[in-house]
Design a protein around this motif. Sequence first.
Motif, PDB file in Angstrom:
ATOM      1  N   LEU B 125       0.851  -1.189   0.000  1.00 63.39           N
ATOM      2  CA  LEU B 125       0.000   0.000   0.000  1.00 63.39           C
ATOM      3  C   LEU B 125       0.883   1.233   0.000  1.00 63.39           C
ATOM      4  O   LEU B 125       1.848   1.331   0.750  1.00 63.39           O
ATOM      5  CB  LEU B 125      -0.918   0.005   1.233  1.00 63.39           C
ATOM      6  CG  LEU B 125      -1.937  -1.131   1.297  1.00 63.39           C
ATOM      7  CD1 LEU B 125      -2.693  -1.085   2.619  1.00 63.39           C
ATOM      8  CD2 LEU B 125      -2.902  -1.048   0.112  1.00 63.39           C
ATOM      9  N   ASP B 126       0.527   2.171  -0.865  1.00 58.96           N
ATOM     10  CA  ASP B 126       1.372   3.345  -1.072  1.00 58.96           C
ATOM     11  C   ASP B 126       0.826   4.541  -0.297  1.00 58.96           C
ATOM     12  O   ASP B 126       0.338   5.490  -0.883  1.00 58.96           O
ATOM     13  CB  ASP B 126       1.443   3.636  -2.569  1.00 58.96           C
ATOM     14  CG  ASP B 126       2.438   4.736  -2.880  1.00 58.96           C
ATOM     15  OD1 ASP B 126       3.358   4.930  -2.060  1.00 58.96           O
ATOM     16  OD2 ASP B 126       2.290   5.393  -3.917  1.00 58.96           O
ATOM     17  N   THR B 127       0.916   4.492   1.017  1.00 66.01           N
ATOM     18  CA  THR B 127       0.526   5.648   1.837  1.00 66.01           C
ATOM     19  C   THR B 127       1.814   6.350   2.258  1.00 66.01           C
ATOM     20  O   THR B 127       2.885   5.738   2.245  1.00 66.01           O
ATOM     21  CB  THR B 127      -0.266   5.207   3.073  1.00 66.01           C
ATOM     22  OG1 THR B 127       0.547   4.302   3.827  1.00 66.01           O
ATOM     23  CG2 THR B 127      -1.557   4.505   2.688  1.00 66.01           C
ATOM     24  N   PRO B 128       1.757   7.639   2.630  1.00 54.59           N
ATOM     25  CA  PRO B 128       2.983   8.340   2.996  1.00 54.59           C
ATOM     26  C   PRO B 128       3.663   7.700   4.210  1.00 54.59           C
ATOM     27  O   PRO B 128       2.985   7.297   5.162  1.00 54.59           O
ATOM     28  CB  PRO B 128       2.500   9.754   3.333  1.00 54.59           C
ATOM     29  CG  PRO B 128       1.146   9.869   2.728  1.00 54.59           C
ATOM     30  CD  PRO B 128       0.568   8.501   2.700  1.00 54.59           C
ATOM     31  N   ALA B 129       4.986   7.578   4.157  1.00 50.62           N
ATOM     32  CA  ALA B 129       5.738   7.006   5.268  1.00 50.62           C
ATOM     33  C   ALA B 129       6.174   8.112   6.224  1.00 50.62           C
ATOM     34  O   ALA B 129       6.356   9.266   5.818  1.00 50.62           O
ATOM     35  CB  ALA B 129       6.957   6.255   4.749  1.00 50.62           C
ATOM     36  N   LEU B 130       6.279   7.757   7.494  1.00 53.64           N
ATOM     37  CA  LEU B 130       6.755   8.684   8.513  1.00 53.64           C
ATOM     38  C   LEU B 130       7.845   7.969   9.309  1.00 53.64           C
ATOM     39  O   LEU B 130       7.595   6.869   9.825  1.00 53.64           O
ATOM     40  CB  LEU B 130       5.597   9.090   9.430  1.00 53.64           C
ATOM     41  CG  LEU B 130       5.988   9.842  10.694  1.00 53.64           C
ATOM     42  CD1 LEU B 130       6.491  11.226  10.355  1.00 53.64           C
ATOM     43  CD2 LEU B 130       4.810   9.930  11.645  1.00 53.64           C
ATOM     44  N   LEU B 131       9.033   8.550   9.397  1.00 53.56           N
ATOM     45  CA  LEU B 131      10.157   7.926  10.077  1.00 53.56           C
ATOM     46  C   LEU B 131      10.367   6.494   9.574  1.00 53.56           C
ATOM     47  O   LEU B 131      10.555   5.561  10.341  1.00 53.56           O
ATOM     48  CB  LEU B 131       9.953   7.939  11.598  1.00 53.56           C
ATOM     49  CG  LEU B 131       9.930   9.327  12.246  1.00 53.56           C
ATOM     50  CD1 LEU B 131       9.527   9.225  13.706  1.00 53.56           C
ATOM     51  CD2 LEU B 131      11.294   9.995  12.123  1.00 53.56           C
ATOM     52  N   GLY B 132      10.279   6.330   8.258  1.00 51.17           N
ATOM     53  CA  GLY B 132      10.595   5.049   7.646  1.00 51.17           C
ATOM     54  C   GLY B 132       9.511   3.996   7.753  1.00 51.17           C
ATOM     55  O   GLY B 132       9.767   2.825   7.470  1.00 51.17           O
ATOM     56  N   SER B 133       8.296   4.381   8.173  1.00 56.09           N
ATOM     57  CA  SER B 133       7.241   3.374   8.316  1.00 56.09           C
ATOM     58  C   SER B 133       5.888   3.956   7.956  1.00 56.09           C
ATOM     59  O   SER B 133       5.630   5.148   8.136  1.00 56.09           O
ATOM     60  CB  SER B 133       7.213   2.855   9.752  1.00 56.09           C
ATOM     61  OG  SER B 133       6.025   2.125  10.007  1.00 56.09           O
ATOM     62  N   ARG B 134       4.993   3.069   7.440  1.00 56.30           N
ATOM     63  CA  ARG B 134       3.616   3.471   7.145  1.00 56.30           C
ATOM     64  C   ARG B 134       2.660   2.983   8.221  1.00 56.30           C
ATOM     65  O   ARG B 134       1.448   3.010   8.023  1.00 56.30           O
ATOM     66  CB  ARG B 134       3.205   2.894   5.790  1.00 56.30           C
ATOM     67  CG  ARG B 134       4.038   3.421   4.638  1.00 56.30           C
ATOM     68  CD  ARG B 134       3.599   2.842   3.310  1.00 56.30           C
ATOM     69  NE  ARG B 134       4.133   3.608   2.206  1.00 56.30           N
ATOM     70  CZ  ARG B 134       5.287   3.361   1.625  1.00 56.30           C
ATOM     71  NH1 ARG B 134       6.015   2.354   2.040  1.00 56.30           N
ATOM     72  NH2 ARG B 134       5.719   4.118   0.629  1.00 56.30           N
ATOM     73  N   SER B 135       3.190   2.518   9.342  1.00 53.71           N
ATOM     74  CA  SER B 135       2.317   1.961  10.380  1.00 53.71           C
ATOM     75  C   SER B 135       1.537   3.041  11.110  1.00 53.71           C
ATOM     76  O   SER B 135       2.058   4.124  11.391  1.00 53.71           O
ATOM     77  CB  SER B 135       3.153   1.195  11.410  1.00 53.71           C
ATOM     78  OG  SER B 135       3.612   0.001  10.845  1.00 53.71           O
ATOM     79  N   ARG B 136       0.292   2.733  11.444  1.00 50.54           N
ATOM     80  CA  ARG B 136      -0.503   3.583  12.310  1.00 50.54           C
ATOM     81  C   ARG B 136      -0.193   3.213  13.762  1.00 50.54           C
ATOM     82  O   ARG B 136      -0.427   2.079  14.176  1.00 50.54           O
ATOM     83  CB  ARG B 136      -1.993   3.367  12.040  1.00 50.54           C
ATOM     84  CG  ARG B 136      -2.905   4.119  13.004  1.00 50.54           C
ATOM     85  CD  ARG B 136      -2.739   5.614  12.833  1.00 50.54           C
ATOM     86  NE  ARG B 136      -3.643   6.366  13.706  1.00 50.54           N
ATOM     87  CZ  ARG B 136      -3.699   7.698  13.727  1.00 50.54           C
ATOM     88  NH1 ARG B 136      -2.898   8.407  12.951  1.00 50.54           N
ATOM     89  NH2 ARG B 136      -4.532   8.313  14.516  1.00 50.54           N
ATOM     90  N   ASP B 137       0.348   4.164  14.507  1.00 52.60           N
ATOM     91  CA  ASP B 137       0.577   3.978  15.942  1.00 52.60           C
ATOM     92  C   ASP B 137      -0.626   4.589  16.656  1.00 52.60           C
ATOM     93  O   ASP B 137      -0.781   5.807  16.701  1.00 52.60           O
ATOM     94  CB  ASP B 137       1.887   4.661  16.353  1.00 52.60           C
ATOM     95  CG  ASP B 137       2.235   4.448  17.826  1.00 52.60           C
ATOM     96  OD1 ASP B 137       1.308   4.302  18.639  1.00 52.60           O
ATOM     97  OD2 ASP B 137       3.433   4.433  18.150  1.00 52.60           O
ATOM     98  N   THR B 138      -1.481   3.754  17.214  1.00 57.18           N
ATOM     99  CA  THR B 138      -2.754   4.245  17.767  1.00 57.18           C
ATOM    100  C   THR B 138      -2.555   5.019  19.060  1.00 57.18           C
ATOM    101  O   THR B 138      -3.362   5.890  19.380  1.00 57.18           O
ATOM    102  CB  THR B 138      -3.733   3.079  18.031  1.00 57.18           C
ATOM    103  OG1 THR B 138      -3.138   2.173  18.971  1.00 57.18           O
ATOM    104  CG2 THR B 138      -4.063   2.335  16.754  1.00 57.18           C
ATOM    105  N   LEU B 139      -1.489   4.739  19.796  1.00 63.30           N
ATOM    106  CA  LEU B 139      -1.256   5.477  21.043  1.00 63.30           C
ATOM    107  C   LEU B 139      -0.668   6.860  20.751  1.00 63.30           C
ATOM    108  O   LEU B 139      -1.127   7.870  21.272  1.00 63.30           O
ATOM    109  CB  LEU B 139      -0.318   4.695  21.966  1.00 63.30           C
ATOM    110  CG  LEU B 139      -0.050   5.359  23.307  1.00 63.30           C
ATOM    111  CD1 LEU B 139      -1.300   5.331  24.189  1.00 63.30           C
ATOM    112  CD2 LEU B 139       1.112   4.704  24.046  1.00 63.30           C
TER     113      LEU B 139
END
Lengths: 211, 287
Positions: B125-139
């Motif tokens: 999935l081509d979503t914008p990366a932040l700090l090298g990752s596309r993961s959603r951090d929920t906290l």
Amino acid sequence: MRLLPYGDRALLVELDDTAAVVTVADLVRAHPAAATLVADVVPGARTVLVVARPGVTVDQLRAIVPAHKHRDRSDPGACEQGLSQRETVIPVVYDGPDLAVVAALTGLSEREVVAAHTGTPWRVAFGGFAPGFAYLVGGDPRLRVPRRDEPRTAVPAGAVGLAGEFSGVYPRPSPGGWQLIGRTDLPLWDLDRDPPALLTAGATVLFEEVR
Amino acid sequence: MSTPVTGLLVRAVGGPCLVQDAGRLGHAAIGVGVSGAADRASYALANRLLGNTVGAAVLEVTLGGLEVEATGVVWACVTGAPAPLEVDGRPEPTGAVLALRPGRRLRLGLPATGLRSYLAVRGGLDTPALLGSRSRDTLAGLGPEPVRAGDVLGVGHEVAGEILVDAVPPATYDDRPVLRVVRGPRADWVADADRLVERVWRVGSASDRVGLRLEGEPLTAVPTRGELPSEGALRGAIQVPPGGGPVVFGPDHPVTGGYPVVGVVVDADTDRLAQLRPGEQLRFRWA
């Protein structure tokens, strides 16, 4: 110094004080084998958590944790050892809602609180409360105050606070229990910046009063 | 009119649906945790089946309910919790590589076992990366916003090789799993750390990606210990707050925490934790 196992992929290094934490965290990061063995170094108030990369054992981690000599906790120079070149000046308007409380708790006048907060360099010890939040240590020991009995449900971004041996700046609006003595306009967390955090591990911080 | 993006148009979302990848490593010092797929093995399997680069972003779907429409030709695969899978109403197996032609709709129902399914597409999935990752951090509130109906998720170019395997058997999850745990650095801050392995625990309803709240007979704090200064945390760490109800940290755990860690789940077993539903039971044994 004590080494405590933390599951099968991390080691918790327990130290005497936060100054030793800063030193040991720096030494582990700088170790030549860190790039291949260490996934992350997580400093805490009295500990450094060293996390292994996949496939690396806790015993391999033990080999790169430096032996750290005990240092007297009252040593005022402890935090200044190894001061890095990175120095960040944070302009602060000292009109926080808890300034009078901090003055009363410390026995200082409000002006003396400001002078104490701006008079000594602080150092980033560890993070963890929120992205970009840095626990700063090494400031004037007279400023040690307890957290508020009732945490605030909303603390604005840029609020400058004190709690225990720490000072810190809230990077974004959040709940918080620190005693607020001032505020800054400097963005602590900016996603368009690399790194987004203004204050990174080991950085030196000077607070400067603005009116 | 511009050419439509090849990807997935989200038609419906059930439980939390998040973009996840291998996580953000090495940013603890600025207060940013790892996050990433909760069940890393199922996540990695989906990318492997599709010939994707290690670390390509996928959708982490909680308890099914997702419906997506292909806006071009999209190769897709679902792993993890074996949610009933349909393409245009026709049943398809999980663990299989599927070709979705434009306009085809893929629907995930409620899995019979497990909690999180992973929907991957070839190319990631081509979503914008932040700090090298596309993961959603929920906290921390970092990374792509939770997926909502109407979103279009573009397909990226994170391809490492050919698709070599058509299908693997769907995942199955045993009842009341027994997970291995290592005695934690602060096990002596409770009077009865062995209770952790002696009791049956139930997953509390407030559990999420930050932590699994365990219900059962609480552990007893040693009263003379006082307050622990904040220290680093890790996924799988079992914290015991003053109430005595253990919390097992998930991928979005706080970077540092102030409650004693009395045990740490063996890293390989933390993927199983990610598939436990509220109300399910589990046990621990010392590793």
